[in-house]
Write an enzyme that holds these catalytic residues in place. Structure first.
Site, PDB file in Angstrom:
ATOM      1  CE1 TYR A  58      -3.114  -2.956   0.340  1.00 23.02           C
ATOM      2  CE2 TYR A  58      -3.303  -2.545   2.695  1.00 23.02           C
ATOM      3  CZ  TYR A  58      -3.646  -3.284   1.571  1.00 23.02           C
ATOM      4  OH  TYR A  58      -4.519  -4.343   1.705  1.00 23.02           O
ATOM      5  CG  HIS A 124      -1.429  -8.842  -0.053  1.00 21.33           C
ATOM      6  ND1 HIS A 124      -0.984  -7.550   0.066  1.00 21.33           N
ATOM      7  CD2 HIS A 124      -2.771  -8.738  -0.192  1.00 21.33           C
ATOM      8  CE1 HIS A 124      -2.002  -6.708   0.000  1.00 21.33           C
ATOM      9  NE2 HIS A 124      -3.101  -7.412  -0.162  1.00 21.33           N
ATOM     10  CG  LEU A 220     -18.609  -0.305   5.998  1.00 19.89           C
ATOM     11  CD1 LEU A 220     -18.077   1.024   6.527  1.00 19.89           C
ATOM     12  CD2 LEU A 220     -20.025  -0.547   6.500  1.00 19.89           C
ATOM     13  N   GLY A 223     -17.622   1.370   0.525  1.00 23.01           N
ATOM     14  CA  GLY A 223     -18.330   2.625   0.793  1.00 23.01           C
ATOM     15  C   GLY A 223     -19.779   2.645   0.361  1.00 23.01           C
ATOM     16  CG  PHE A 224     -23.094   0.771  -2.781  1.00 25.82           C
ATOM     17  CD1 PHE A 224     -23.389   1.696  -3.762  1.00 25.82           C
ATOM     18  CD2 PHE A 224     -24.099  -0.092  -2.360  1.00 25.82           C
ATOM     19  CE1 PHE A 224     -24.662   1.757  -4.325  1.00 25.82           C
ATOM     20  CE2 PHE A 224     -25.371  -0.044  -2.911  1.00 25.82           C
ATOM     21  CZ  PHE A 224     -25.646   0.880  -3.898  1.00 25.82           C
TER      22      PHE A 224
END
Length: 332
Positions: A58, A124, A220, A223-224
């Site tokens: 990241y 990962h 989530l 974001g939706f």
């Protein structure tokens, strides 16, 4: 805040974690602010959201550096989870599971995180050129060396397109069963939310039967499920949602009944309860071994997310949420 445990080692974490990725990767670069994100991390720790989930890719690297700034002051308050196995280049991401690389990557993560030990070190992605047992064996050596406390695996996609009739997460379960022969798996991270429930079919039961913790990624729905996104609002080019099949204007409009259902349940619990909190409470209701890890970079959302741990959904609530329509995408 309620406490939950990760794996047979009974590593305690808060009921809701904090996904740090949006602070420096994959979401709207113009809105990324280091000091704002740092305050969000401190707020999470203040509220008992002790699990901080990051990865060396990241940024790359900048996300671990940011988390490290908080850990320098508050290491005892945090449960640190980071990941290894992916390298970021120009316009591409490749897997690297070679044992030598894993050892070097761990040392580098420890330096960036400003800590002597990583609580949960996750693979990962497996390297197709290296037997996963070799990669996992190198990670197990890090536990024996005292650099890592426990190991976790991030799930591959829910479907294995190479096998007809494959169940969701069959590929991940096969890999888990292989690495379990080398060293115990303490946690699995995979997507789980009201609109992406495929992990419930086999992966979540596999974890529950073996005392393996489950970190619910994207609880989530990117974001939706918060109900704060508007169909057709558009996303910055570097935002992963700009290329996601569920985030076209048409599909965001088509999936509004899911948000409406979350809001109906929220309304029964009081004016202060939000759709996001109901979405997180649904994830928490899937088992004592489940810890949602919503990503955010703002204090107010951290506070709202942490509050979901106090929300108890009724049988009626869960039944209603179970009847919500399946999410649609432009590839459906």
């Amino acid at each position: 805040m309620e406490r939950r445990t990760i794996g047979a080692g009974a590593l305690a974490v808060g009921a809701v974690g904090l996904g740090c990725m949006p602070m420096s990767w994959s979401y709207s670069a113009s809105r990324q602010r280091g000091e704002t994100s740092l305050r969000a991390v401190h707020r999470a720790l203040d509220l008992g959201s002790t699990l901080l989930d990051t990865a060396d890719m990241y940024g790359p690297f900048t996300n671990e550096l940011l988390v490290g700034r908080a850990l320098k002051e508050r290491r005892a308050d945090a449960f640190v989870s980071t990941k290894v196995g992916l390298l970021v280049g120009d316009q591409h991401i490749v897997a690297n599971g070679r044992p030598g690389y894993v050892r070097r990557a761990c040392d580098a993560s420890l330096r960036r995180l400003q800590t002597d030990v990583i609580d949960l070190y996750q693979l990962h992605r497996a390297d197709p050129e290296v037997p996963v047992e070799e990669t996992w064996g190198a990670m197990a050596e890090l536990v024996r060396a005292g650099k890592v406390r426990a190991l976790g695996l991030c799930a591959v996609g829910a479907h294995d397109r190479r096998r007809s009739g494959a169940r969701p997460h069959d590929g991940t379960i096969r890999r888990l069963e292989r690495v379990q022969q080398v060293f115990p798996v303490s946690a699995v991270q995979a997507e789980l939310s009201v609109w992406s429930p495929k992990a419930l079919e086999s992966l979540l039961p596999w974890c529950a039967a073996r005392g393996v913790g489950f970190l619910a990624a994207m609880p989530l729905g990117n974001g939706f499920l918060t109900g704060t996104l508007t169909p057709g609002q558009g996303f910055e080019p570097d935002d992963l949602r700009a290329r996601h099949p569920r985030f076209t204007a048409e599909m965001m409009a088509a999936n509004q009944p899911i948000v409406a259902g979350l809001r109906r349940v929220a309304a029964r619990h009081g004016e202060q309860v939000t759709a996001a909190q109901v979405a997180l409470a649904w994830v928490l209701a899937q088992g004592r071994h489940v810890v949602p890890v919503p990503g955010t970079k703002q204090e107010r959302w951290v506070t709202e997310n942490a509050g979901a741990a106090e929300l108890r959904l009724t049988a009626r609530d869960l039944a209603e949420l179970g009847r919500l329509p399946a999410a649609r995408g432009s590839w459906d």
